[in-house]
Design an enzyme around this catalytic site. Structure first.
Site, PDB file in Angstrom:
ATOM      1  N   GLU A   1       0.823  -1.200   0.000  1.00 57.02           N
ATOM      2  CA  GLU A   1       0.000   0.000   0.000  1.00 57.02           C
ATOM      3  C   GLU A   1       0.862   1.258   0.000  1.00 57.02           C
ATOM      4  OE1 GLU A   1      -2.392  -1.051   3.471  1.00 57.02           O
ATOM      5  OE2 GLU A   1      -1.230   0.374   4.676  1.00 57.02           O
ATOM      6  N   CYS A   2       0.457   2.199  -0.829  1.00 61.85           N
ATOM      7  CA  CYS A   2       1.105   3.503  -0.959  1.00 61.85           C
ATOM      8  C   CYS A   2       2.605   3.347  -1.232  1.00 61.85           C
ATOM      9  CB  CYS A   2       0.822   4.365   0.267  1.00 61.85           C
ATOM     10  SG  CYS A   2       0.987   6.138  -0.075  1.00 61.85           S
ATOM     11  N   GLY A   3       3.478   3.649  -0.271  1.00 58.85           N
ATOM     12  CA  GLY A   3       4.909   3.537  -0.505  1.00 58.85           C
ATOM     13  C   GLY A   3       5.331   2.145  -0.927  1.00 58.85           C
TER      14      GLY A   3
ATOM     15  N   MET B   1       4.509   1.778  -4.541  1.00 59.97           N
ATOM     16  CA  MET B   1       5.503   2.498  -5.347  1.00 59.97           C
ATOM     17  C   MET B   1       6.765   1.653  -5.523  1.00 59.97           C
ATOM     18  SD  MET B   1       4.860   6.161  -3.450  1.00 59.97           S
ATOM     19  CE  MET B   1       6.352   6.972  -4.033  1.00 59.97           C
TER      20      MET B   1
ATOM     21  N   GLY C   1      -1.926  -1.015  -4.166  1.00 59.86           N
ATOM     22  CA  GLY C   1      -2.474   0.276  -4.572  1.00 59.86           C
ATOM     23  C   GLY C   1      -2.086   1.338  -3.564  1.00 59.86           C
TER      24      GLY C   1
END
Length: 472
Positions: A340-342, A345, A438
């Site tokens: 999730e998030c970082g 990425m 995501g």
């Protein structure tokens, strides 16, 4: 989600507690909360702390003061009964619990609602509230501000006020006027001392680890508050809280005890305490690892990559090629993965750093994570799966929050996200094969079945892998 065979017990107990709210964001909540926490600890008290809302960073500052993990209390993520349960679970062995509010005291998930506000948490927990009033550039006008907060709701729960950024001279003149006119306890003031502020954190991009001598700074804040704020009265108000009734919410431990590797270092540090505890309550064995410093992912049955600031450490992450290859091999080979998030990425082919330079990453998600000039899809969201998958059933919903300035050229399309405020929806998130990835930060108790399926997938992965190794 299947419950344990234990009888669900409703219990009632005393939990001394206060909630520190404010007139608005930037009023000094975090500085004053941490100073009070440190002052209470310095007095030898056992203290638990909480943060209203989805914020990760403020609880990190709390933890530096109290020496143990802080928790979030969020009435968008959880129903009132769950919030009471999570509070009592963490507060049960404490002499006092301190809850830091979010934004302004009455500010909720939309601009015209107090839903999930600090005020609603105060009501849900029947917690006495102390209002922090930013008094910079004002004197008598703060009386009108306080009056408005006291009268806006009949059950405001506000039992005292602290006047922030006020001089001693003005305070001595106005304290008695406020108490006489409004019949509310004035618990002290905090002078404007730049050296003690924790509020000047550009876009929240500063964690306690980024502040030199953070513990000394917290003790300095506590020392100031011991002189200017009536800590004894705060303790007295906390003890006036009524006994709190809550239901136990046991979960069944899964057989198999899956081993879960969780990224945790400077780049990956955003994780809800209650998410980690639910994983362990369900039987997971957690082992932390560092994508920056370790050579490879530890022996495990599944991996979770939470958020943080990987963009600030993009070069270091990219340079650790053995870790990247380890994660790519594991996830490509079927290891269940939540990112999730970082963490999302980090799974991309490439990720930009703040300068716009791209760095090679894990290559699980085809595409690039890149910097934007403003917050992207900021706020609370309901995530609804479009189809049955390995981790979510069709139309099943999980609650989450987003706060990021980076976006992706490949956000996915397997989940429908709807803003809690009702002003927009879109499709994104990768939810295929063994990967759920995501930008949203997910709160597990909003959909425990999702986490149960993740752990089941981890156990199945281990079984298949062990069978394969025996055949070789």
């Amino acid at each position: 989600m299947k419950q344990s065979n234990e009888k669900i017990i409703t219990q009632k107990a005393e939990f001394p507690r206060i909630l520190l709210g404010a007139t608005s964001s930037g009023s000094g909540k975090t500085t004053i909360t941490c100073g009070i926490l440190q002052a209470l600890v310095n007095r030898g008290m056992s203290v638990s702390s909480f943060k209203c809302g989805p914020d990760y960073i403020d609880p990190m500052f709390h933890s530096n003061a109290i020496g143990t993990s802080s928790s979030n209390l969020d009435l968008f993520f959880s129903e009132p009964d769950t919030v009471r349960y999570l509070f009592t679970k963490s507060a049960k062995d404490s002499d006092i619990s301190v809850i830091e509010g979010v934004m302004g005291y009455y500010d909720g998930i939309s601009s015209a609602s107090s839903r999930a506000s600090a005020y609603e948490v105060s009501v849900t927990l029947d917690a006495p509230a102390i209002l922090i009033v930013d008094s910079r550039g004002a004197s008598t006008s703060v009386i009108a501000t306080i009056l408005g907060f006291l009268e806006y709701k009949k059950d405001s729960h506000i039992k005292g006020v602290i006047l922030n950024r006020m001089s001693e001279k003005v305070y001595q003149r106005i304290k008695n006027v406020i108490e006489n006119d409004l019949k509310i306890d004035v618990l002290g003031y905090v002078p404007s001392i730049p050296d003690i502020s924790l509020e000047s954190r550009h876009l929240g991009l500063v964690t306690p680890d980024n502040i030199k001598d953070i513990k000394n700074k917290l003790n300095l804040i506590a020392e100031v508050l011991e002189k200017t704020v009536n800590i004894d009265k705060i303790i007295e108000i906390s003890k006036s809280a009524s006994s709190l009734e809550c239901q136990d919410m046991p979960v069944r431990k899964m057989e198999g005890r899956p081993r879960i590797a969780i990224a945790k270092d400077e780049a990956f540090c955003f994780m809800y305490r209650d998410n980690l505890e639910l994983l362990e309550d369900m039987g997971a064995q957690i082992e932390y690892f560092s994508p920056i410093h370790d050579e490879c992912i530890p022996a495990s049955d599944g991996v979770i990559l939470y958020g943080g600031y990987p963009e600030l450490y993009a070069e270091e992450l990219s340079r650790n090629s053995s870790m990247i290859e380890s994660i790519k091999k594991a996830v490509s080979g079927g290891m269940p993965c939540i990112a999730e998030c970082g963490g999302f990425m980090y799974l991309h082919d490439e990720m930009e750093d703040p300068s716009g330079t791209s760095h090679s990453m894990c290559g699980i998600i085809s595409g690039r994570s890149y910097k934007t000039e403003k917050l992207v899809r900021f706020g609370y969201v309901d995530l609804k799966s479009k189809n049955d998958s390995w981790i979510l059933k069709s139309n099943e919903t999980v609650k989450a929050h987003e706060f990021h300035y980076w976006d992706s050229s490949n956000c996915g399309s397997d989940v429908i996200s709807t803003r809690a405020s009702g002003d927009g929806s879109w499709e994104y998130i990768h939810c295929e094969n063994n990967v759920f990835a995501g930008y949203p930060h997910i709160f597990y108790r909003s959909c425990p079945d999702m986490i149960r399926r993740f752990l089941e997938a981890c156990i199945n992965y281990r079984t298949v892998r062990e069978k394969y190794l025996k055949q070789e």
